[in-house]
Design a protein around this motif. Structure first.
Motif, short mmCIF file in Angstrom:
data_model
loop_
_atom_site.label_atom_id
_atom_site.label_comp_id
_atom_site.label_asym_id
_atom_site.label_seq_id
_atom_site.Cartn_x
_atom_site.Cartn_y
_atom_site.Cartn_z
N UNK A 113 0.84 -1.20 0.00
CA UNK A 113 0.00 0.00 0.00
C UNK A 113 0.88 1.25 0.00
N UNK A 114 1.92 1.23 0.84
CA UNK A 114 2.83 2.36 0.86
C UNK A 114 3.52 2.59 -0.46
N UNK A 115 3.77 1.52 -1.19
CA UNK A 115 4.43 1.62 -2.48
C UNK A 115 3.48 2.10 -3.57
N UNK A 116 2.21 1.67 -3.51
CA UNK A 116 1.31 1.82 -4.66
C UNK A 116 0.17 2.80 -4.46
N UNK A 117 0.07 3.46 -3.30
CA UNK A 117 -1.12 4.28 -3.07
C UNK A 117 -1.26 5.40 -4.11
N UNK A 118 -0.14 5.97 -4.56
CA UNK A 118 -0.22 7.03 -5.56
C UNK A 118 -0.80 6.52 -6.86
N UNK A 119 -0.36 5.33 -7.29
CA UNK A 119 -0.89 4.73 -8.52
C UNK A 119 -2.36 4.37 -8.35
N UNK A 120 -2.75 3.93 -7.15
CA UNK A 120 -4.15 3.62 -6.90
C UNK A 120 -5.01 4.89 -6.96
N UNK A 121 -4.46 6.00 -6.47
CA UNK A 121 -5.18 7.28 -6.55
C UNK A 121 -5.40 7.67 -8.01
N UNK A 122 -4.40 7.42 -8.85
CA UNK A 122 -4.56 7.69 -10.29
C UNK A 122 -5.66 6.81 -10.86
N UNK A 123 -5.72 5.55 -10.45
CA UNK A 123 -6.78 4.67 -10.92
C UNK A 123 -8.15 5.18 -10.50
N UNK A 124 -8.27 5.66 -9.26
CA UNK A 124 -9.54 6.21 -8.79
C UNK A 124 -9.96 7.41 -9.63
#
Length: 270
Positions: free
Chosen positions: A204-215
Motif C-alpha cells: 500500500x505504501x508503495x502503490x497508493x499514488x498509482x491507486x489514486x490515479x486509478x480512482x
C-alpha cells in the motif's frame, strides 16, 4: 533458517519446483477469475473518473449510489485481479525460505488473506475518495479534470520520495520480511496472516499514488486497471526499480501539468 538460505531471495522461475509452479498457477488462476468477476461487478458509474472529462449529466458520471459494503467487496476482487500476479514471486520466495513442513498450504493461504485484508482497509479510504470525486464532478468537466491533474501531480511527486523507495525495496523482496518475521509466519495461520498483512502494508505504501490515479481515471475501468497493474508489476519485477519508478513519476508529472494547463484536452465542451 540460515543467512545463506535467506540470501537466495526469490528464486528464478527456471529454478522453481513443480509444487512452486503449481502454486504460481493457482494464484494466477485466481487473478484471472478476479478479472472476470470485476467486469461483472463493475457498475457503469465506476468505469469513468474525473480524468475522463465527462459531463456531470452523462449517465456514466451519475452520482455513485453503490454502498460501502458492495464497493469494498468489488475493490477486494479488483485488488486480487491486479495484485496477485505481482505478489506471486514473493509468495513462492517466502514458501521456499520458510521451512513450514506440512503447514505450507495454511501459511500460503494466511499470507494471501492477510495481504488482501490490508487492501480491504484501503478500500474504505478509496470509497471516501471516490465519493469526494463524485462531488467534484458536479462542478463541471474542466474543474474535475484539473482536480484529476492534481492527483497525477501528487502521485508523480511521490514516485521520487524516500518513502516510495523504502516501501518498494521491501515490496520487491521477501528477504527483510523473512529475516524478521519468517518464524512467525511458519508457526500457524495467525502468524502467516500477520506477516501477509505486513507485506500488504508495504505494498500500500508503495502503490497508493498509482491507486489514486486509478480512482481518478475510473476505478473499475478494465483498461486503466490493466495499465496500473502492468506498472505495478514492472516496478516489482524488472531490475533498476528506482529508474522505473522515476520514469513513471516523470510521466505522471508531465500528464498532470498538461491537463492542469489545458483541461480541454479531455474535458467535454460546455
Amino acid at each position: 533458517m540460515t543467512r545463506q538460505a535467506l540470501g537466495r531471495g526469490i528464486p528464478s522461475v527456471r529454478a522453481w519446483t513443480r509444487v512452486e509452479l503449481l502454486l504460481a498457477a493457482l494464484l494466477l488462476a485466481l487473478a484471472a477469475t478476479a478479472w472476470v468477476l470485476t467486469s461483472v461487478l463493475a457498475m457503469p458509474d465506476m468505469r469513468l473518473g474525473i480524468l475522463s472529462g465527462s459531463s456531470p449529466m452523462e449517465p456514466g458520471m451519475a452520482s455513485m449510489s453503490v454502498g460501502l459494503g458492495l464497493f469494498v467487496l468489488t475493490w477486494v476482487v479488483m485488488m486480487a485481479a491486479m495484485m496477485l500476479p505481482a505478489v506471486t514471486p514473493f509468495t513462492v520466495g517466502i514458501r521456499r525460505l520458510v521451512s513450514a513442513g506440512s503447514r505450507t498450504r495454511v501459511m500460503v493461504a494466511g499470507l494471501t488473506v492477510g495481504y488482501l485484508v490490508v487492501w480491504s482497509a484501503a478500500g474504505v479510504v478509496a470509497y471516501a475518495v471516490v465519493r469526494g470525486f463524485d462531488a467534484v464532478v458536479q462542478a463541471g468537466s474542466t474543474t474535475s479534470v484539473r482536480a484529476g491533474a492534481v492527483v497525477l501531480l501528487a502521485a508523480g511527486c511521490y514516485q521520487f520520495t524516500p518513502l516510495k523507495r523504502w516501501c518498494l525495496v521491501r515490496c520487491r523482496s521477501p528477504l527483510a520480511l523473512v529475516m524478521r518475521h519468517g518464524p512467525q509466519a511458519a508457526r500457524g495461520p495467525g502468524g502467516a496472516l500477520a506477516v501477509g498483512a505486513r507485506h500488504g502494508g508495504y505494498c500500500v505504501g508503495c502503490c497508493w499514488g498509482l491507486m489514486a490515479v486509478l480512482l481518478a481515471a475510473g476505478v473499475m475501468s478494465l483498461v486503466w486497471m490493466a495499465v496500473i497493474a502492468a506498472v505495478i508489476t514492472i516496478e516489482k519485477v524488472l531490475p533498476r526499480p528506482d529508474l522505473t519508478s522515476h520514469l513513471v513519476g516523470a510521466g505522471l508529472l508531465g500528464a498532470g501539468v498538461a491537463l492542469f494547463v489545458a483541461p480541454g484536452l479531455v474535458a467535454a465542451p460546455m
